[in-house]
Motif scaffolding. Sequence first.
Motif, mmCIF file in Angstrom:
data_model
loop_
_atom_site.group_PDB
_atom_site.id
_atom_site.type_symbol
_atom_site.label_atom_id
_atom_site.label_comp_id
_atom_site.label_asym_id
_atom_site.label_seq_id
_atom_site.Cartn_x
_atom_site.Cartn_y
_atom_site.Cartn_z
ATOM 1 N N THR A 175 3.432 2.875 2.195
ATOM 2 C CA THR A 175 4.183 3.771 1.446
ATOM 3 C C THR A 175 4.935 4.384 1.161
ATOM 4 O O THR A 175 5.604 5.231 -0.093
ATOM 5 C CB THR A 175 3.974 3.234 -0.726
ATOM 6 O OG1 THR A 175 2.664 3.561 -0.662
ATOM 7 C CG2 THR A 175 2.862 1.693 -0.024
ATOM 8 N N THR A 183 7.576 -0.188 -2.690
ATOM 9 C CA THR A 183 6.365 0.165 -2.389
ATOM 10 C C THR A 183 6.036 -1.211 -3.375
ATOM 11 O O THR A 183 4.175 -1.461 -2.345
ATOM 12 C CB THR A 183 6.065 1.305 -2.989
ATOM 13 O OG1 THR A 183 6.442 2.705 -2.595
ATOM 14 C CG2 THR A 183 4.631 1.089 -3.512
ATOM 15 N N LEU A 187 2.999 -3.047 -0.802
ATOM 16 C CA LEU A 187 1.163 -4.111 -1.416
ATOM 17 C C LEU A 187 1.062 -5.025 -1.877
ATOM 18 O O LEU A 187 0.283 -5.587 -1.576
ATOM 19 C CB LEU A 187 1.265 -2.992 -2.771
ATOM 20 C CG LEU A 187 1.460 -1.434 -2.981
ATOM 21 C CD1 LEU A 187 1.364 -0.923 -4.076
ATOM 22 C CD2 LEU A 187 -0.067 -0.710 -1.208
ATOM 23 N N SER A 204 -3.177 6.957 1.785
ATOM 24 C CA SER A 204 -2.625 7.136 1.000
ATOM 25 C C SER A 204 -2.649 7.641 0.360
ATOM 26 O O SER A 204 -4.213 8.494 -0.205
ATOM 27 C CB SER A 204 -1.669 6.375 0.643
ATOM 28 O OG SER A 204 -1.354 6.198 -1.078
ATOM 29 N N ASP A 209 -1.098 3.767 -6.197
ATOM 30 C CA ASP A 209 -0.808 2.185 -4.540
ATOM 31 C C ASP A 209 -2.787 2.116 -4.856
ATOM 32 O O ASP A 209 -2.911 0.698 -4.649
ATOM 33 C CB ASP A 209 -0.362 3.063 -3.840
ATOM 34 C CG ASP A 209 0.815 3.234 -3.898
ATOM 35 O OD1 ASP A 209 1.512 2.624 -4.718
ATOM 36 O OD2 ASP A 209 2.232 3.835 -2.842
#
Length: 263
Positions: A175, A183, A187, A204, A209
């Motif tokens: 992302t 994003t 996801l 990440s 997220d």
Amino acid sequence: MVPVTATPLLALRSVSKRYGAVQALSDVELKIHAGEVVALMGDNGAGKSTLVKVVAGVDPADKGIIEWEGQSVQLSRPRDAQALGIATVYQDLALCDNLDVVGNLFLGRELRRFGILDEVEMERRARDLLSTTVSIQIPNMRARVASLSGGERQTVAISRSLLSEPKLLLLDEPTAALSVRQTAQVLDLVEQLRDRGLGVLLVSHNMGDIKAVADRIAVLRLGRNNGLFDVGTTLQEQIISSITGATGDAVTPRAPDLGKAEL
């Protein structure tokens, strides 16, 4: 949540990797089960990218044991990982901007009929993959990838990896540099993959997220294990303390079944 007694898809035990004078990984341990999203976190230089390359077979480990579905394996080259069912999507996506969506999906594995490219069948399979497998619609399958949004490009890269029907997907910063809407699209795709029974390793820096899709968070610090957290029961402050190296009450307890911190 995956039962702790289930045999993991992937298990790393005391894996180490050195580049000259730099010890990138030191006795790292990691477990990923089918139907589970494990987030890999750590500051810059923590060893996250190196760990991904080790699992992907790009940079073989110097020592340690790698187990796949309970059996010890050697990951000496990318083909070894791919043969087991491990697919990797790197941050740069490795897409060809001058090719269309179909061309990128089948790059290197083109379908042929009577010795020529079967464009019709490749487009049919591409539409089927995007609409049914990952539930994503890209209006123009013949649009050049350079014209797609960041979220659409990420979707194409992930979808390409799914053509080989992997069991484990490694996602390196999927992302990064995406808008909020893009994003959310990526996801959602990660959640779909987990629901289909795939194991996912999600690298990440974005805590939001990770809290949205991950089941567990594994933290690396200076190439070593520094915490394993259950997303649903761990305070964000504990995770940040593990990433930054703070000590005290914020440090996570060690996992009991390995006798050391299990990642």
